[in-house]
Design an enzyme around this catalytic site. Structure first.
Site, PDB file in Angstrom:
ATOM      1  N   ASP A   1     -50.320  -0.572  13.735  1.00 55.27           N
ATOM      2  CA  ASP A   1     -50.706  -0.894  12.357  1.00 55.27           C
ATOM      3  C   ASP A   1     -51.347  -2.272  12.305  1.00 55.27           C
ATOM      4  OD1 ASP A   1     -49.756   1.366  10.746  1.00 55.27           O
ATOM      5  OD2 ASP A   1     -47.785   0.795  11.502  1.00 55.27           O
TER       6      ASP A   1
ATOM      7  N   GLY B   1     -41.840   4.680  12.113  1.00 55.90           N
ATOM      8  CA  GLY B   1     -41.588   3.322  12.565  1.00 55.90           C
ATOM      9  C   GLY B   1     -40.111   3.011  12.515  1.00 55.90           C
ATOM     10  N   SER B   2     -39.623   2.711  11.290  1.00 59.83           N
ATOM     11  CA  SER B   2     -38.214   2.335  11.153  1.00 59.83           C
ATOM     12  C   SER B   2     -37.280   3.463  11.587  1.00 59.83           C
ATOM     13  CB  SER B   2     -37.926   1.929   9.707  1.00 59.83           C
ATOM     14  OG  SER B   2     -38.381   2.916   8.801  1.00 59.83           O
TER      15      SER B   2
ATOM     16  N   HIS C   1     -54.348   2.241  13.494  1.00 60.42           N
ATOM     17  CA  HIS C   1     -54.483   2.416  12.043  1.00 60.42           C
ATOM     18  C   HIS C   1     -54.949   1.085  11.458  1.00 60.42           C
ATOM     19  CE1 HIS C   1     -52.143   3.281   8.022  1.00 60.42           C
ATOM     20  NE2 HIS C   1     -53.454   3.239   7.857  1.00 60.42           N
TER      21      HIS C   1
ATOM     22  N   GLY D   1     -48.848  -1.199   4.005  1.00 59.50           N
ATOM     23  CA  GLY D   1     -48.543  -2.626   4.069  1.00 59.50           C
ATOM     24  C   GLY D   1     -47.212  -2.948   4.726  1.00 59.50           C
ATOM     25  N   PHE D   2     -46.281  -2.026   4.642  1.00 60.77           N
ATOM     26  CA  PHE D   2     -44.933  -2.328   5.140  1.00 60.77           C
ATOM     27  C   PHE D   2     -44.271  -1.099   5.732  1.00 60.77           C
ATOM     28  CE2 PHE D   2     -45.973  -5.027   1.553  1.00 60.77           C
ATOM     29  CZ  PHE D   2     -45.788  -6.292   2.096  1.00 60.77           C
ATOM     30  N   GLY D   3     -43.406  -1.342   6.710  1.00 59.46           N
ATOM     31  CA  GLY D   3     -42.541  -0.286   7.222  1.00 59.46           C
ATOM     32  C   GLY D   3     -41.316  -0.169   6.328  1.00 59.46           C
TER      33      GLY D   3
ATOM     34  N   ASP E   1     -47.954   9.378   7.484  1.00 62.72           N
ATOM     35  CA  ASP E   1     -47.498   8.028   7.823  1.00 62.72           C
ATOM     36  C   ASP E   1     -46.777   7.391   6.643  1.00 62.72           C
ATOM     37  OD1 ASP E   1     -47.209   5.489   8.838  1.00 62.72           O
ATOM     38  OD2 ASP E   1     -49.347   5.034   8.962  1.00 62.72           O
ATOM     39  N   GLY E   2     -45.493   7.113   6.839  1.00 69.98           N
ATOM     40  CA  GLY E   2     -44.726   6.366   5.837  1.00 69.98           C
ATOM     41  C   GLY E   2     -43.496   7.110   5.374  1.00 69.98           C
ATOM     42  N   GLY E   3     -42.337   6.554   5.685  1.00 74.38           N
ATOM     43  CA  GLY E   3     -41.087   7.145   5.207  1.00 74.38           C
ATOM     44  C   GLY E   3     -40.732   8.471   5.856  1.00 74.38           C
TER      45      GLY E   3
ATOM     46  N   HIS F   1     -48.519   4.251  17.717  1.00 66.74           N
ATOM     47  CA  HIS F   1     -49.191   3.925  16.454  1.00 66.74           C
ATOM     48  C   HIS F   1     -49.187   2.406  16.252  1.00 66.74           C
ATOM     49  CE1 HIS F   1     -50.536   5.041  12.358  1.00 66.74           C
ATOM     50  NE2 HIS F   1     -49.804   4.010  11.944  1.00 66.74           N
TER      51      HIS F   1
ATOM     52  N   MET G   1     -53.067  -5.035   9.994  1.00 68.03           N
ATOM     53  CA  MET G   1     -53.096  -5.436   8.573  1.00 68.03           C
ATOM     54  C   MET G   1     -53.671  -6.836   8.448  1.00 68.03           C
ATOM     55  SD  MET G   1     -49.353  -4.112   7.441  1.00 68.03           S
ATOM     56  CE  MET G   1     -48.768  -2.458   7.837  1.00 68.03           C
TER      57      MET G   1
ATOM     58  N   MET H   1     -51.335   8.778   3.925  1.00 70.66           N
ATOM     59  CA  MET H   1     -50.295   7.770   3.697  1.00 70.66           C
ATOM     60  C   MET H   1     -49.281   8.347   2.704  1.00 70.66           C
ATOM     61  SD  MET H   1     -50.894   5.133   5.568  1.00 70.66           S
ATOM     62  CE  MET H   1     -49.429   4.307   4.975  1.00 70.66           C
TER      63      MET H   1
ATOM     64  N   SER I   1     -44.452   4.022  15.235  1.00 68.17           N
ATOM     65  CA  SER I   1     -45.181   2.836  14.776  1.00 68.17           C
ATOM     66  C   SER I   1     -44.483   1.584  15.284  1.00 68.17           C
ATOM     67  CB  SER I   1     -45.230   2.804  13.249  1.00 68.17           C
ATOM     68  OG  SER I   1     -45.561   1.489  12.845  1.00 68.17           O
TER      69      SER I   1
ATOM     70  N   MET J   1     -55.939  -1.299   8.669  1.00 67.69           N
ATOM     71  CA  MET J   1     -55.831  -1.609   7.235  1.00 67.69           C
ATOM     72  C   MET J   1     -56.493  -2.972   7.051  1.00 67.69           C
ATOM     73  SD  MET J   1     -51.953  -0.164   6.890  1.00 67.69           S
ATOM     74  CE  MET J   1     -51.736  -0.205   8.656  1.00 67.69           C
TER      75      MET J   1
HETATM   76  O1  LIG Z   1     -49.133   2.145   8.121  1.00 66.93           O
HETATM   77  C1  LIG Z   1     -47.957   1.943   7.882  1.00 66.93           C
HETATM   78  C2  LIG Z   1     -47.546   1.069   6.745  1.00 66.93           C
HETATM   79  O2  LIG Z   1     -48.677   0.601   6.113  1.00 66.93           O
HETATM   80  C3  LIG Z   1     -46.958   2.656   8.679  1.00 66.93           C
HETATM   81  O3  LIG Z   1     -47.453   3.048   9.947  1.00 66.93           O
HETATM   82  C4  LIG Z   1     -45.554   2.126   8.747  1.00 66.93           C
HETATM   83  O4  LIG Z   1     -45.356   1.297   9.849  1.00 66.93           O
HETATM   84  C5  LIG Z   1     -44.598   3.253   8.843  1.00 66.93           C
HETATM   85  O5  LIG Z   1     -43.316   2.750   8.848  1.00 66.93           O
HETATM   86  P1  LIG Z   1     -42.066   3.642   8.416  1.00 66.93           P
HETATM   87  O6  LIG Z   1     -42.280   4.036   6.986  1.00 66.93           O
HETATM   88  O7  LIG Z   1     -42.049   4.833   9.345  1.00 66.93           O
HETATM   89  O8  LIG Z   1     -40.911   2.728   8.634  1.00 66.93           O
HETATM   90 FE   LIG Z   2     -49.685   3.210   9.944  1.00 66.76          FE
END
Ligand SMILES: O=C(CO)[C@@H](O)[C@H](O)COP(=O)(O)O
Ligand SMILES: [Fe+2]
Length: 220
Positions: A36, A198-199, A67, A143-145, A176-178, A34, A38, A138, A9, A69
């Site tokens: 995002d 992402g992160s 993606h 909303g956030f990485g 997607d996420g964490g 990916h 928003m 999700m 991401s 949002m």
């Molecule tokens: O869609 C989203 C957040 O809304 C994701 O795509 C985040 O960007 C994932 O980030 P990480 O959790 O991997 O840092």
């Molecule tokens: Fe995403």
């Protein structure tokens, strides 16, 4: 054997060097890119639009995994298709007519995905699943990485995997996420085959080494 895919991401990339950052994850072994999107309405953050997606496109041959949002979503979908999106994923809460939105995405020559927030029930998939190319679960609130993986989403991934198997179709199950090197194996065991990170990728110094670590964890 499952073909696992990694979709970095760009939300955690250095936006001042976006082209370079996209090329870097492409060369490091990403399968998708990916993006995002928003709108500070559907989610409490504001990122990029179709102009930036179009600017990214020449920097990679990998599919753009967009993606959205954004709510309402339909009116902007053609702009993302024109910008070079290969997969367009929407949230069911962002459209009054989910089936129409899926048809719109396909009519523009793109693959269609539906994304479920952590608390969104599975029944939104009941009648549309077999028309989809991808389901995006999700595993954080969008909303956030950089947020922590919500553990109960593993049960949801398992349930969706069963539903996908029942269709007999090659529908991808993206999470997607964490997602990190140290939990990706559990996410795969629950039934996911595409992993957004992402992160976990962009906050490391060596993207190729990190993507290789993801693949090693998935192979183990
Ligand atoms: O869609 C989203 C957040 O809304 C994701 O795509 C985040 O960007 C994932 O980030 P990480 O959790 O991997 O840092
Ligand atoms: Fe995403």
């Amino acid at each position: 054997m499952t073909q696992f895919k990694i979709s970095p991401s760009i939300l955690s990339a250095d936006f001042a060097r976006l082209g370079e950052e996209v090329r870097a994850v492409d060369e490091a072994g990403a399968d998708y890119i990916h993006i995002d999107v928003m709108d500070n309405h559907f989610v409490p953050n504001l990122t990029i639009g179709p102009l930036v997606a179009a600017a990214i496109k020449p920097h990679t041959q990998k599919p753009l995994d967009v993606h959205l949002m954004i709510s309402p979503v339909d009116s902007i979908i053609p702009d993302f298709a024109k910008a070079g999106a290969d997969i367009i994923t929407v949230h069911p809460e962002a459209t009054l007519h989910l089936d129409r939105t899926i048809q719109l995405i396909h009519s523009l020559g793109c693959k269609a995905g539906v994304s479920l927030n952590p608390a969104t029930p599975l029944n939104v998939l009941d009648y549309v699943l077999e028309n989809l190319d991808l389901v995006l679960v999700m595993s954080v609130n969008p909303g956030f990485g950089g947020q922590s993986f919500i553990e109960y989403t593993l049960r949801k991934i398992e349930a969706i995997r069963k539903r996908i198997e029942a269709t007999g179709k090659a529908i991808e199950l993206e999470v997607d996420g964490g997602v990190k090197v140290d939990n990706v194996r559990r996410v795969a065991d629950a039934g996911a085959d595409v992993f957004v990170a992402g992160s976990a990728i962009y906050n490391t110094p060596d993207y190729a080494a990190t993507i290789a670590a993801f693949r090693k964890a998935l192979a183990g």
